[in-house]
Design a protein around this motif. Sequence first.
Motif, short mmCIF file in Angstrom:
data_model
loop_
_atom_site.label_atom_id
_atom_site.label_comp_id
_atom_site.label_asym_id
_atom_site.label_seq_id
_atom_site.Cartn_x
_atom_site.Cartn_y
_atom_site.Cartn_z
N PRO A 253 0.84 -1.21 0.00
CA PRO A 253 0.00 0.00 0.00
C PRO A 253 0.87 1.25 0.00
O PRO A 253 1.92 1.30 0.64
CB PRO A 253 -0.79 -0.13 1.30
N ALA A 254 0.42 2.26 -0.72
CA ALA A 254 1.21 3.50 -0.79
C ALA A 254 1.34 4.13 0.59
O ALA A 254 2.43 4.39 1.08
CB ALA A 254 0.59 4.46 -1.78
N SER A 255 0.21 4.38 1.24
CA SER A 255 0.14 4.95 2.59
C SER A 255 1.18 6.05 2.79
O SER A 255 1.56 6.75 1.87
CB SER A 255 0.28 3.85 3.65
N ALA A 256 1.66 6.17 4.01
CA ALA A 256 2.63 7.24 4.30
C ALA A 256 4.03 6.88 3.86
O ALA A 256 4.90 7.74 3.74
CB ALA A 256 2.61 7.54 5.79
N SER A 257 4.29 5.60 3.59
CA SER A 257 5.65 5.17 3.26
C SER A 257 5.97 5.28 1.78
O SER A 257 7.12 5.10 1.39
CB SER A 257 5.85 3.71 3.70
N ASN A 258 4.95 5.55 0.94
CA ASN A 258 5.18 5.64 -0.51
C ASN A 258 5.89 4.41 -1.05
O ASN A 258 6.84 4.51 -1.83
CB ASN A 258 5.97 6.91 -0.85
N HIS A 259 5.42 3.23 -0.62
CA HIS A 259 5.93 1.93 -1.08
C HIS A 259 7.35 1.62 -0.59
O HIS A 259 7.93 0.62 -1.00
CB HIS A 259 5.89 1.83 -2.60
N LEU A 260 7.92 2.46 0.27
CA LEU A 260 9.26 2.21 0.79
C LEU A 260 9.23 1.01 1.73
O LEU A 260 8.42 0.97 2.66
CB LEU A 260 9.79 3.44 1.52
N THR A 261 10.11 0.03 1.49
CA THR A 261 10.17 -1.16 2.35
C THR A 261 11.45 -1.24 3.18
O THR A 261 11.48 -1.93 4.19
CB THR A 261 10.02 -2.44 1.51
N ALA A 262 12.51 -0.56 2.74
CA ALA A 262 13.75 -0.58 3.50
C ALA A 262 14.62 0.60 3.09
O ALA A 262 14.62 1.01 1.92
CB ALA A 262 14.52 -1.88 3.29
N ALA A 263 15.34 1.15 4.06
CA ALA A 263 16.35 2.18 3.80
C ALA A 263 17.62 1.73 4.51
O ALA A 263 17.69 1.76 5.74
CB ALA A 263 15.89 3.54 4.29
N ILE A 264 18.59 1.28 3.74
CA ILE A 264 19.80 0.68 4.29
C ILE A 264 20.92 1.71 4.30
O ILE A 264 21.33 2.20 3.24
CB ILE A 264 20.22 -0.54 3.46
#
Length: 353
Positions: A178-189
């Motif tokens: 879902p886009a939601s507040a994360s804008n499809h972001l799943t990880a930031a390494i």
Amino acid sequence: MIEFRTQGFNGYSIKYSPFFDSRIAVAASANFGLVGNGRLYVLGLNANGAAPEKWFDTQDSLFDTAWSEAHENQIVVAGGDGSIKLFDISLDSFPIASWSEHAREVFSVDWNLINKDTFLSSSWDGTVKIWRPDHQSSLLTLPIHSCTYSAQFSPHNPSVLSAVSSDSCLRLFDLRTPASASNHLTAAIPIHAPPKAMPGRAPPMGIPPSEALTHDWNKYRDTVVATAGVDRTIRTFDIRMPGQGPVAVLPGHEYAVRKISWSPHLSDVLLSASYDMTCRVWTDGSAMGVDQGMQKPDAPFLGPGKEMGRMGRHTEFVTGVDWCLFGAEGWCASCGWDERVLIWDVRAIMQPG
């Protein structure tokens, strides 16, 4: 070694055609990309060397290019004026489509290898955009909030993409979420975070963050991504363990690493192009099967990865490198600010053992 001269234009990106082993595209810019026109060269390789089949001039610099995966004659370019243009090399000199949504320089473009009707772009404006050639506007915008030098679709999953940026992060997006507040972001390494300490050892020292300029997905191991940039070091990550730190760290370049590319033939081999005027071939050590638990405490990097050879024929910054998908496993091409395209065999520079 085959050589072609991009007279008056400094190379920025080079890509082999996914359809023909004898066709190469080069995105180049006048005046080192600072001001002036751009030119897209389409080169044909034959028994006499390399010769231009076609070229397209643009009003601003070109920083990257990507062949269409659906149409053998179509190719997209990234412009210094924030534009993206799609050319058909079987037609005249005008683009068949153009988009101008980015607010700053577009620095990378990449075609989806699986869903072949989409491509993406990344820009210094801190966004990644997804496009279809037959749409007049972008399908989706992903905010990075930092100057984004490189973005790619995963070659294993059409809904997964990645980006590296000036804030020293590798970001992963999954368009199925879902886009939601994360804008499809799943990880930031965090690329420069220290690796986890092994049992019985002192915690490793951290490394000051620096800009990440390039990254590439491994073609055989679907969770492995390599990154590199201003700190002159290549790092590989396993995205299943985003908090684990790098799996392999490959130092050696003397200046910033501008481009890296995993081999399409060998799962442990990658090429790099650097501002130190060299291209280098590396193994990340994964094919050696060495247990990292046996690593010496004072080892300079994780795992058994190492440099296997270097090519030093360029006389200015090397900005692009790409592998030939066809035939023998060693052929590649490089371009740089010395106005030269070199086509060469990696096996000729590799050191035995």
